[in-house]
Enzyme design. Structure first.
Site, PDB file in Angstrom:
ATOM      1  CE  LYS A  43     -76.836 -62.481 -18.214  1.00 14.28           C
ATOM      2  NZ  LYS A  43     -76.050 -61.258 -17.907  1.00 14.28           N
ATOM      3  CD  GLU A  57     -82.546 -58.484 -33.634  1.00 12.52           C
ATOM      4  OE1 GLU A  57     -81.749 -57.739 -34.245  1.00 12.52           O
ATOM      5  OE2 GLU A  57     -83.697 -58.728 -34.039  1.00 12.52           O
ATOM      6  CB  CYS A 104     -77.273 -52.594 -32.185  1.00 13.75           C
ATOM      7  SG  CYS A 104     -79.028 -52.272 -32.151  1.00 13.75           S
ATOM      8  CD  GLU A 109     -71.333 -52.853 -32.459  1.00  6.63           C
ATOM      9  OE1 GLU A 109     -70.964 -53.911 -31.915  1.00  6.63           O
ATOM     10  OE2 GLU A 109     -72.530 -52.528 -32.594  1.00  6.63           O
TER      11      GLU A 109
HETATM   12  P1  NAD Z   1     -72.324 -58.653 -24.758  1.00  6.27           P
HETATM   13  O1  NAD Z   1     -72.405 -59.618 -25.879  1.00  6.27           O
HETATM   14  O2  NAD Z   1     -71.050 -58.505 -24.047  1.00  6.27           O
HETATM   15  O3  NAD Z   1     -73.402 -59.019 -23.632  1.00  6.27           O
HETATM   16  C1  NAD Z   1     -74.759 -59.194 -23.947  1.00  6.27           C
HETATM   17  C2  NAD Z   1     -75.389 -60.107 -22.914  1.00  6.27           C
HETATM   18  O4  NAD Z   1     -74.791 -61.403 -23.030  1.00  6.27           O
HETATM   19  C3  NAD Z   1     -75.166 -59.674 -21.468  1.00  6.27           C
HETATM   20  O5  NAD Z   1     -76.320 -59.957 -20.713  1.00  6.27           O
HETATM   21  C4  NAD Z   1     -74.013 -60.553 -21.016  1.00  6.27           C
HETATM   22  O6  NAD Z   1     -73.975 -60.770 -19.629  1.00  6.27           O
HETATM   23  C5  NAD Z   1     -74.350 -61.842 -21.761  1.00  6.27           C
HETATM   24  N1  NAD Z   1     -73.213 -62.751 -21.948  1.00  6.27           N
HETATM   25  C6  NAD Z   1     -71.887 -62.466 -21.950  1.00  6.27           C
HETATM   26  N2  NAD Z   1     -71.166 -63.595 -22.122  1.00  6.27           N
HETATM   27  C7  NAD Z   1     -72.053 -64.616 -22.240  1.00  6.27           C
HETATM   28  C8  NAD Z   1     -71.924 -66.016 -22.463  1.00  6.27           C
HETATM   29  N3  NAD Z   1     -70.743 -66.590 -22.589  1.00  6.27           N
HETATM   30  N4  NAD Z   1     -73.060 -66.745 -22.575  1.00  6.27           N
HETATM   31  C9  NAD Z   1     -74.272 -66.182 -22.477  1.00  6.27           C
HETATM   32  N5  NAD Z   1     -74.451 -64.851 -22.251  1.00  6.27           N
HETATM   33  C10 NAD Z   1     -73.358 -64.079 -22.137  1.00  6.27           C
HETATM   34  O7  NAD Z   1     -72.846 -57.279 -25.340  1.00  6.27           O
HETATM   35  P2  NAD Z   1     -72.943 -55.876 -24.602  1.00  6.27           P
HETATM   36  O8  NAD Z   1     -71.572 -55.345 -24.438  1.00  6.27           O
HETATM   37  O9  NAD Z   1     -73.815 -56.007 -23.396  1.00  6.27           O
HETATM   38  O10 NAD Z   1     -73.765 -55.028 -25.686  1.00  6.27           O
HETATM   39  C11 NAD Z   1     -73.173 -54.424 -26.766  1.00  6.27           C
HETATM   40  C12 NAD Z   1     -73.385 -55.222 -28.032  1.00  6.27           C
HETATM   41  O11 NAD Z   1     -74.767 -55.510 -28.202  1.00  6.27           O
HETATM   42  C13 NAD Z   1     -72.981 -54.454 -29.260  1.00  6.27           C
HETATM   43  O12 NAD Z   1     -72.292 -55.297 -30.142  1.00  6.27           O
HETATM   44  C14 NAD Z   1     -74.322 -54.031 -29.855  1.00  6.27           C
HETATM   45  O13 NAD Z   1     -74.288 -53.752 -31.227  1.00  6.27           O
HETATM   46  C15 NAD Z   1     -75.176 -55.194 -29.533  1.00  6.27           C
HETATM   47  N6  NAD Z   1     -76.599 -54.844 -29.568  1.00  6.27           N
HETATM   48  C16 NAD Z   1     -77.378 -55.310 -30.590  1.00  6.27           C
HETATM   49  C17 NAD Z   1     -78.720 -54.940 -30.668  1.00  6.27           C
HETATM   50  C18 NAD Z   1     -79.610 -55.434 -31.782  1.00  6.27           C
HETATM   51  O14 NAD Z   1     -80.813 -55.376 -31.619  1.00  6.27           O
HETATM   52  N7  NAD Z   1     -79.080 -55.882 -32.903  1.00  6.27           N
HETATM   53  C19 NAD Z   1     -79.256 -54.101 -29.694  1.00  6.27           C
HETATM   54  C20 NAD Z   1     -78.433 -53.639 -28.675  1.00  6.27           C
HETATM   55  C21 NAD Z   1     -77.102 -54.023 -28.616  1.00  6.27           C
END
Ligand code: NAD
Length: 485
Positions: free
Chosen positions: A176, A251, A285, A384
């Site tokens: 997804k 992650e 991240c 963050e």
């Molecule tokens: P997000 O948590 O808003 O979304 C991530 C994914 O989760 C998206 O596909 C989103 O549609 C989905 N999602 C949202 N609500 C959901 C729910 N209730 N149930 C299931 N899935 C749901 O994050 P973002 O804004 O897309 O990305 C930024 C964040 O990701 C930052 O905090 C960043 O640090 C983190 N990140 C971590 C890593 C790592 O490897 N540690 C890598 C990249 C990004």
């Protein structure tokens, strides 16, 4: 772009494009223009994708040998390399990142498939010495169907990093992608098919997190979950996993520090510190978002960094500038909110807002910014920001440096800059972070380096050999082997 030529992307389930009735607009972050429409999937499409993955797993993929899976993964890597130019262009239009970064992302995506193609052939269990007359050993078996939920910042890299070890280990997957940047994940679904991955082994369902994401996380026929994204959503995904008693890799985010000692090498440190917070406009991240610097070298280092920040070229990713826009208006406004609050108790040494000029009025740009003299009480020090904002604080002793480093709930990565090997060792052991880089800072490290957060940055590991193990489970077999007397 006129309405008529806006491309539409649908879910790919069991190798087929699934007709859609509901759509999500995907914008080009550099000018806010409509780039594409992507299917808004919900529980029905997710259910069909899980069913397709289950079918392929039970009837085919679980019976393949590591050698067969390795060959397919190598072929996927080849196609990714052949398509790198087109993939990079698509990634740049979708995410806003500079084209040269997207080319790196395409190469790294191919590397993940090669790495797990190579290593899966060496994966095995162990024999256990227990008692005479009994032969005991372990098998590493795939879980079955894995659900992968990924963010928008490095979609191609992260899609490959999470599905390559899962597929190589013998699982089938449902991916997804994020609603803001789903296009290369959907292209990946076609590429794996072209490379000979069996139909249904990788299914991609775009959609909103609260709809498609939540449905995937809660699906009772998913055997394992991998989530990359924010801490808040990670918590929700973990609760869903708990309800089905399935393992989950999280992650999550970070607030990673650089610790700069008086004996640091400025020629090494300055460009890498700049890159670590401006790569993809800080939407990383493991961005090095905090600079903890010894008082004796604070002025010279911050002067050098500020000069570099001011010289960075901003622009649309497709023109390959030093830094592109943020992903969306929402993300830009979030970063500007942190800046307006954070700067009240800090000194702005570079940037601080939206860049002036016509080229930046429609897109989601924020200047690369240095906030100096940031104290731990300032929210911008701990939370963050996910934008190009470097927070600077001084320390006088190593203990103070460690205390500052840990004055956040995250623990993803850390950079240590010193010429003293003893100090480097001591800090590498002391710091609670999943990756510690000494005299280098490679955001999230290489394909071979295990990557996982300490504390609220996550649970479990992706990348490296560790990830291959994580996509298998351990079965113990004990055989009564005593000869009849
Ligand atoms: P997000 O948590 O808003 O979304 C991530 C994914 O989760 C998206 O596909 C989103 O549609 C989905 N999602 C949202 N609500 C959901 C729910 N209730 N149930 C299931 N899935 C749901 O994050 P973002 O804004 O897309 O990305 C930024 C964040 O990701 C930052 O905090 C960043 O640090 C983190 N990140 C971590 C890593 C790592 O490897 N540690 C890598 C990249 C990004």
């Amino acid at each position: 772009m006129s309405e008529a030529v806006v491309p539409q992307y649908t879910a790919v389930i069991a190798g087929k494009q699934v007709p859609a009735t509901r759509w999500i607009d995907v914008l080009d972050p550099s000018n806010a223009r409509l780039l594409a429409r992507v299917a808004r999937c919900g529980a029905a499409e997710v259910g069909a994708a899980v069913e397709a993955a289950r079918h392929t797993y039970e009837t085919l993929w679980r019976f393949t040998t590591p050698v067969e899976r390795s060959r397919v993964c190598h072929r996927i890597a080849e196609v990714l390399r052949a398509e790198r130019g087109d993939l990079a262009r698509l990634e740049t239009l979708d995410t806003g990142k500079p084209l040269s970064q997207s080319l790196v992302d395409a190469d790294v995506a191919a590397r993940y498939f090669d790495f797990y193609a190579n290593t899966v052939e060496a994966l095995g269990g162990e024999t256990i010495q227990q008692q005479p007359g009994r032969l005991a050993f372990t098998l590493r078996e795939p879980y079955g169907v894995c659900g992968h939920i990924i963010p928008w910042n490095y979609p191609l890299q992260i899609a490959a990093r999470t599905v390559a070890p899962a597929l190589a280990a013998g699982n089938c997957c449902v991916l997804k992608p994020a609603e803001d940047a789903p296009l290369t994940s959907l292209r990946l679904a076609e590429i794996v098919e072209e490379a000979g991955l069996p139909t249904g082994a990788l299914n991609v369902v775009p959609g909103y997190g609260g709809e498609a994401g939540a449905a995937l996380a809660a699906h009772p026929d998913v055997d394992r979950l991998a989530f990359t994204g924010s801490r808040e959503v990670g918590e929700a995904v973990m609760i869903a996993a708990a309800r089905n008693i399935v393992p989950v890799t999280l992650e999550l985010g970070g607030k990673s520090p650089h610790l700069v000692l008086p004996d640091y090498d400025a020629a090494l440190a300055v460009p890498q510190i700049v890159e670590s917070i401006t790569e993809h406009a800080g939407q990383n991240c493991s961005a090095g978002s905090r600079l903890l610097v010894h008082r004796s070298v604070h002025d010279e280092l911050v002067d050098a960094l500020a000069e570099r920040f001011r010289s960075l070229r901003l622009g649309a990713g497709i023109d390959d500038p030093d830094m592109g826009p943020l992903i969306s208006a929402k993300q830009r406004d979030r970063v500007l909110g942190y800046l307006s609050e954070g700067r009240r108790d800090a000194v702005v040494r570079a940037g601080g807002g939206v860049p002036g000029g016509e080229a930046y009025t429609d897109g989601f740009f924020v200047e690369p910014t240095i906030l100096d003299q940031v104290t731990p009480e300032n929210r911008v020090f701990n939370e963050e920001v996910f934008g190009p904002v470097l927070c600077v604080s001084v320390f006088d002793s190593l203990d103070e440096a460690v205390a500052l480093a840990e004055h956040t709930t995250y623990g993803l990565a850390a950079g240590v800059w010193t010429s003293d090997v003893t100090t480097a060792h001591w800090l590498a052991q002391r710091l609670r972070a999943g990756q510690v880089f000494v005299n280098n800072y490679s955001a999230a490290g290489g394909v071979e380096l295990p990557f996982g957060g300490y504390r609220r940055s996550g649970i479990g590991v992706e990348k490296g050999l560790e990830a291959l193990r994580e996509y298998t489970r351990c079965k113990t077999v004990a055989i009564h082997a005593r000869l009849p007397s």
